[in-house]
Design a protein around this motif. Structure first.
Motif, PDB file in Angstrom:
ATOM      1  N   LEU A   1      37.601  24.557 -35.264  1.00  0.00           N
ATOM      2  CA  LEU A   1      37.975  23.862 -33.838  1.00  0.00           C
ATOM      3  C   LEU A   1      36.708  23.872 -33.023  1.00  0.00           C
ATOM      4  CD1 LEU A   1      39.975  23.371 -31.857  1.00  0.00           C
ATOM      5  CD2 LEU A   1      39.883  25.332 -30.852  1.00  0.00           C
ATOM      6  N   PRO A   2      36.184  22.507 -32.686  1.00  0.00           N
ATOM      7  CA  PRO A   2      35.045  22.376 -32.244  1.00  0.00           C
ATOM      8  C   PRO A   2      35.072  22.758 -30.584  1.00  0.00           C
ATOM      9  CG  PRO A   2      36.064  20.046 -33.077  1.00  0.00           C
ATOM     10  CD  PRO A   2      36.988  21.131 -33.313  1.00  0.00           C
ATOM     11  N   PRO A   3      33.700  23.208 -30.149  1.00  0.00           N
ATOM     12  CA  PRO A   3      34.020  23.753 -28.761  1.00  0.00           C
ATOM     13  C   PRO A   3      34.060  22.678 -27.522  1.00  0.00           C
ATOM     14  CG  PRO A   3      31.925  24.012 -29.849  1.00  0.00           C
ATOM     15  CD  PRO A   3      32.720  23.404 -30.477  1.00  0.00           C
ATOM     16  N   SER A   4      34.573  23.094 -26.325  1.00  0.00           N
ATOM     17  CA  SER A   4      34.749  22.088 -25.443  1.00  0.00           C
ATOM     18  C   SER A   4      33.626  21.750 -24.942  1.00  0.00           C
ATOM     19  CB  SER A   4      35.625  22.666 -24.571  1.00  0.00           C
ATOM     20  OG  SER A   4      34.990  23.782 -23.896  1.00  0.00           O
ATOM     21  N   ALA A   5      33.682  20.236 -24.261  1.00  0.00           N
ATOM     22  CA  ALA A   5      32.478  20.097 -23.579  1.00  0.00           C
ATOM     23  C   ALA A   5      31.901  20.807 -22.249  1.00  0.00           C
ATOM     24  CB  ALA A   5      32.919  18.510 -23.075  1.00  0.00           C
ATOM     25  N   ILE A   6      32.808  21.379 -21.533  1.00  0.00           N
ATOM     26  CA  ILE A   6      32.223  22.478 -20.651  1.00  0.00           C
ATOM     27  C   ILE A   6      31.441  23.453 -21.255  1.00  0.00           C
ATOM     28  CG2 ILE A   6      33.098  24.085 -19.042  1.00  0.00           C
ATOM     29  CD1 ILE A   6      35.481  22.334 -18.414  1.00  0.00           C
ATOM     30  N   ASP A   7      31.976  23.902 -22.508  1.00  0.00           N
ATOM     31  CA  ASP A   7      31.429  25.135 -23.070  1.00  0.00           C
ATOM     32  C   ASP A   7      30.114  24.713 -23.834  1.00  0.00           C
ATOM     33  OD1 ASP A   7      33.301  26.720 -22.118  1.00  0.00           O
ATOM     34  OD2 ASP A   7      34.343  27.084 -24.141  1.00  0.00           O
ATOM     35  N   VAL A   8      29.784  23.658 -24.197  1.00  0.00           N
ATOM     36  CA  VAL A   8      28.401  23.071 -24.959  1.00  0.00           C
ATOM     37  C   VAL A   8      27.629  22.894 -23.804  1.00  0.00           C
ATOM     38  CG1 VAL A   8      27.562  21.340 -26.057  1.00  0.00           C
ATOM     39  CG2 VAL A   8      29.767  21.841 -26.531  1.00  0.00           C
ATOM     40  N   VAL A   9      28.139  22.227 -22.556  1.00  0.00           N
ATOM     41  CA  VAL A   9      27.055  22.068 -21.264  1.00  0.00           C
ATOM     42  C   VAL A   9      26.707  23.193 -20.843  1.00  0.00           C
ATOM     43  CG1 VAL A   9      26.818  20.840 -19.069  1.00  0.00           C
ATOM     44  CG2 VAL A   9      27.987  19.566 -20.726  1.00  0.00           C
ATOM     45  N   LYS A  10      27.322  24.260 -20.759  1.00  0.00           N
ATOM     46  CA  LYS A  10      26.928  25.694 -20.349  1.00  0.00           C
ATOM     47  C   LYS A  10      26.035  26.243 -21.279  1.00  0.00           C
ATOM     48  CE  LYS A  10      31.149  27.555 -17.983  1.00  0.00           C
ATOM     49  NZ  LYS A  10      32.360  28.044 -18.290  1.00  0.00           N
ATOM     50  N   ARG A  11      26.337  26.134 -22.505  1.00  0.00           N
ATOM     51  CA  ARG A  11      25.110  26.578 -23.490  1.00  0.00           C
ATOM     52  C   ARG A  11      23.863  25.704 -23.337  1.00  0.00           C
ATOM     53  NH1 ARG A  11      24.669  29.851 -28.064  1.00  0.00           N
ATOM     54  NH2 ARG A  11      26.681  30.787 -27.027  1.00  0.00           N
ATOM     55  N   LEU A  12      23.856  24.531 -23.234  1.00  0.00           N
ATOM     56  CA  LEU A  12      22.623  23.439 -22.998  1.00  0.00           C
ATOM     57  C   LEU A  12      21.898  24.230 -21.850  1.00  0.00           C
ATOM     58  CD1 LEU A  12      20.748  21.219 -23.276  1.00  0.00           C
ATOM     59  CD2 LEU A  12      22.392  19.963 -21.748  1.00  0.00           C
ATOM     60  N   GLU A  13      22.500  24.436 -20.574  1.00  0.00           N
ATOM     61  CA  GLU A  13      21.959  24.981 -19.587  1.00  0.00           C
ATOM     62  C   GLU A  13      21.189  26.509 -19.870  1.00  0.00           C
ATOM     63  OE1 GLU A  13      25.058  25.140 -16.873  1.00  0.00           O
ATOM     64  OE2 GLU A  13      24.829  23.091 -16.346  1.00  0.00           O
ATOM     65  N   GLN A  14      21.791  27.369 -20.862  1.00  0.00           N
ATOM     66  CA  GLN A  14      21.294  28.441 -21.201  1.00  0.00           C
ATOM     67  C   GLN A  14      20.006  28.322 -22.186  1.00  0.00           C
ATOM     68  OE1 GLN A  14      24.146  30.673 -23.323  1.00  0.00           O
ATOM     69  NE2 GLN A  14      25.532  31.091 -21.298  1.00  0.00           N
ATOM     70  N   ILE A  15      20.342  27.396 -22.787  1.00  0.00           N
ATOM     71  CA  ILE A  15      19.013  26.898 -23.789  1.00  0.00           C
ATOM     72  C   ILE A  15      17.962  26.371 -22.987  1.00  0.00           C
ATOM     73  CG2 ILE A  15      18.312  25.304 -25.710  1.00  0.00           C
ATOM     74  CD1 ILE A  15      21.176  25.201 -26.563  1.00  0.00           C
ATOM     75  N   MET A  16      18.209  25.670 -21.778  1.00  0.00           N
ATOM     76  CA  MET A  16      17.012  25.272 -21.123  1.00  0.00           C
ATOM     77  C   MET A  16      16.206  26.337 -20.182  1.00  0.00           C
ATOM     78  SD  MET A  16      19.084  21.970 -19.774  1.00  0.00           S
ATOM     79  CE  MET A  16      18.288  21.735 -18.105  1.00  0.00           C
ATOM     80  N   LYS A  17      17.115  27.331 -19.991  1.00  0.00           N
ATOM     81  CA  LYS A  17      16.444  28.473 -19.121  1.00  0.00           C
ATOM     82  C   LYS A  17      15.660  29.283 -20.053  1.00  0.00           C
ATOM     83  CE  LYS A  17      19.870  29.709 -15.685  1.00  0.00           C
ATOM     84  NZ  LYS A  17      21.390  29.908 -15.904  1.00  0.00           N
ATOM     85  N   ARG A  18      16.245  29.524 -21.509  1.00  0.00           N
ATOM     86  CA  ARG A  18      15.576  30.216 -22.468  1.00  0.00           C
ATOM     87  C   ARG A  18      14.211  29.517 -22.718  1.00  0.00           C
ATOM     88  NH1 ARG A  18      20.242  30.366 -26.746  1.00  0.00           N
ATOM     89  NH2 ARG A  18      18.919  29.068 -27.861  1.00  0.00           N
ATOM     90  N   VAL A  19      14.175  28.266 -22.760  1.00  0.00           N
ATOM     91  CA  VAL A  19      12.871  27.172 -23.247  1.00  0.00           C
ATOM     92  C   VAL A  19      11.985  27.535 -21.953  1.00  0.00           C
ATOM     93  CG1 VAL A  19      12.100  25.181 -23.599  1.00  0.00           C
ATOM     94  CG2 VAL A  19      14.139  25.694 -24.602  1.00  0.00           C
ATOM     95  N   ARG A  20      12.608  27.615 -20.836  1.00  0.00           N
ATOM     96  CA  ARG A  20      11.757  27.786 -19.582  1.00  0.00           C
ATOM     97  C   ARG A  20      10.925  29.258 -19.373  1.00  0.00           C
ATOM     98  NH1 ARG A  20      14.960  24.394 -16.597  1.00  0.00           N
ATOM     99  NH2 ARG A  20      16.042  26.263 -15.691  1.00  0.00           N
ATOM    100  N   TYR A  21      11.678  30.188 -19.870  1.00  0.00           N
ATOM    101  CA  TYR A  21      10.946  31.471 -19.864  1.00  0.00           C
ATOM    102  C   TYR A  21      10.139  31.876 -21.055  1.00  0.00           C
ATOM    103  CZ  TYR A  21      14.193  32.419 -16.100  1.00  0.00           C
ATOM    104  OH  TYR A  21      14.967  32.452 -14.850  1.00  0.00           O
ATOM    105  N   HIS A  22      10.611  31.328 -22.337  1.00  0.00           N
ATOM    106  CA  HIS A  22       9.953  31.573 -23.421  1.00  0.00           C
ATOM    107  C   HIS A  22       9.000  30.442 -24.007  1.00  0.00           C
ATOM    108  CE1 HIS A  22      12.184  35.454 -23.138  1.00  0.00           C
ATOM    109  NE2 HIS A  22      13.329  34.856 -22.999  1.00  0.00           N
ATOM    110  N   GLY A  23       9.265  29.559 -23.334  1.00  0.00           N
ATOM    111  CA  GLY A  23       8.418  28.329 -23.991  1.00  0.00           C
ATOM    112  C   GLY A  23       8.980  27.778 -25.452  1.00  0.00           C
ATOM    113  N   GLY A  24       9.893  28.216 -25.643  1.00  0.00           N
ATOM    114  CA  GLY A  24      10.494  27.683 -26.942  1.00  0.00           C
ATOM    115  C   GLY A  24      11.680  28.287 -27.506  1.00  0.00           C
TER     116      GLY A  24
END
Ligand SMILES: Nc1ncnc2c1ncn2[C@@H]1O[C@H](COP(=O)(O)OP(=O)(O)O)[C@@H](O)[C@H]1O
Ligand SMILES: [Mg+2]
Length: 225
Positions: free
Chosen positions: A202-225
């Motif tokens: 079952l593929p994840p919902s759009a809302i969940d993928v966008v939330k994950r993208l936001e987390q990934i962006m935060k991770r990249v900002r704090y850790h640079g990659g």
């Protein structure tokens, strides 16, 4: 009638050459995956084959279910060539450089990506070169050599993150481009409802993928990659 009639070269990249032409009278392109000299020839051949296999299999499957990818008309694994429908239009990168983008067009980019994700396909290389915009402002996704089946949030989130980084780095003046892409991405689930099971899960919902993208962006900002 000759099947393939050669036109002009459209693109010569590190891994492939793309020529325009016609296939039984219809506008087509021929993509030739060329082994490049700098890798070991055997490794090279097997990488070329793997990517071509991927591209052909998933593109054919997606086009069969009506997803926004070109139709594939002929494949020659020996010669590493694919003949496919020619998408009349421009790459997203050219549209952005020319300042011809509209809100609607950027939302359509998000919708097209979401169609792949709803069907559990990760594009794998979402650059602005791999998104073609038609005359009507629809977005067609090409170059699926790095695509894969994906049911996990992280993989789909990274797919979006790649596009986000490219938009940010190469088109900084277009501040809200990604917001519009994500708007279109999310709207599709509102229009079509939650995704249904694809082959394998079952593929994840759009809302969940966008939330994950936001987390990934935060991770990249704090850790640079
Ligand atoms: N089906 C198509 N219709 C129109 N143009 C295409 C098509 N496929 C590829 N192109 C053009 O050729 C370029 C390179 O094709 P692509 O499949 O992305 O190869 P590469 O693996 O070298 O990036 C694209 O950016 C686009 O401009
Ligand atoms: Mg490409």
């Amino acid at each position: 009638m000759q099947a393939w009639i050669h036109g002009e070269r459209l693109h010569l990249g590190a891994e492939a050459e793309v020529n325009s032409g016609s296939w039984f009278g219809r506008p087509a392109v021929m993509k030739i995956r060329q082994p490049r000299g700098w890798r070991h020839p055997d490794l090279d051949r097997s990488l070329t084959k793997t990517r071509m296999n991927n591209e052909v299999k998933l593109t054919i499957w997606l086009s069969g279910i009506g997803a926004p990818v070109p139709a594939i008309w002929d494949v020659d694994m020996q010669e590493s060539t694919i003949i496919m429908e020619k998408i009349e239009g421009q790459t997203l990168i050219d549209i952005l450089h020319a300042g011809k983008h509209t809100d609607e067009l950027l939302k359509n980019v998000g919708k097209s990506i979401r169609i792949l994700h709803r069907n559990a396909v990760n594009h794998g290389d979402l650059s602005t070169n791999n998104i073609l915009i038609t005359e009507n402002g629809d977005a067609v996704l090409i170059d699926l050599g790095l695509s894969s089946r994906e049911y996990e949030l992280e993989g789909l989130g990274i797919d979006l993150h790649v596009l986000h980084e490219i938009l940010r780095a190469s088109h900084p003046s277009i501040g809200d481009a990604m917001d519009l892409v994500l708007e279109g991405y999310s709207e599709l689930d509102i229009e079509l409802g939650e995704p249904v099971a694809a082959p394998g899960g079952l593929p994840p919902s759009a809302i969940d993928v966008v939330k994950r993208l936001e987390q990934i962006m935060k991770r990249v900002r704090y850790h640079g990659g």
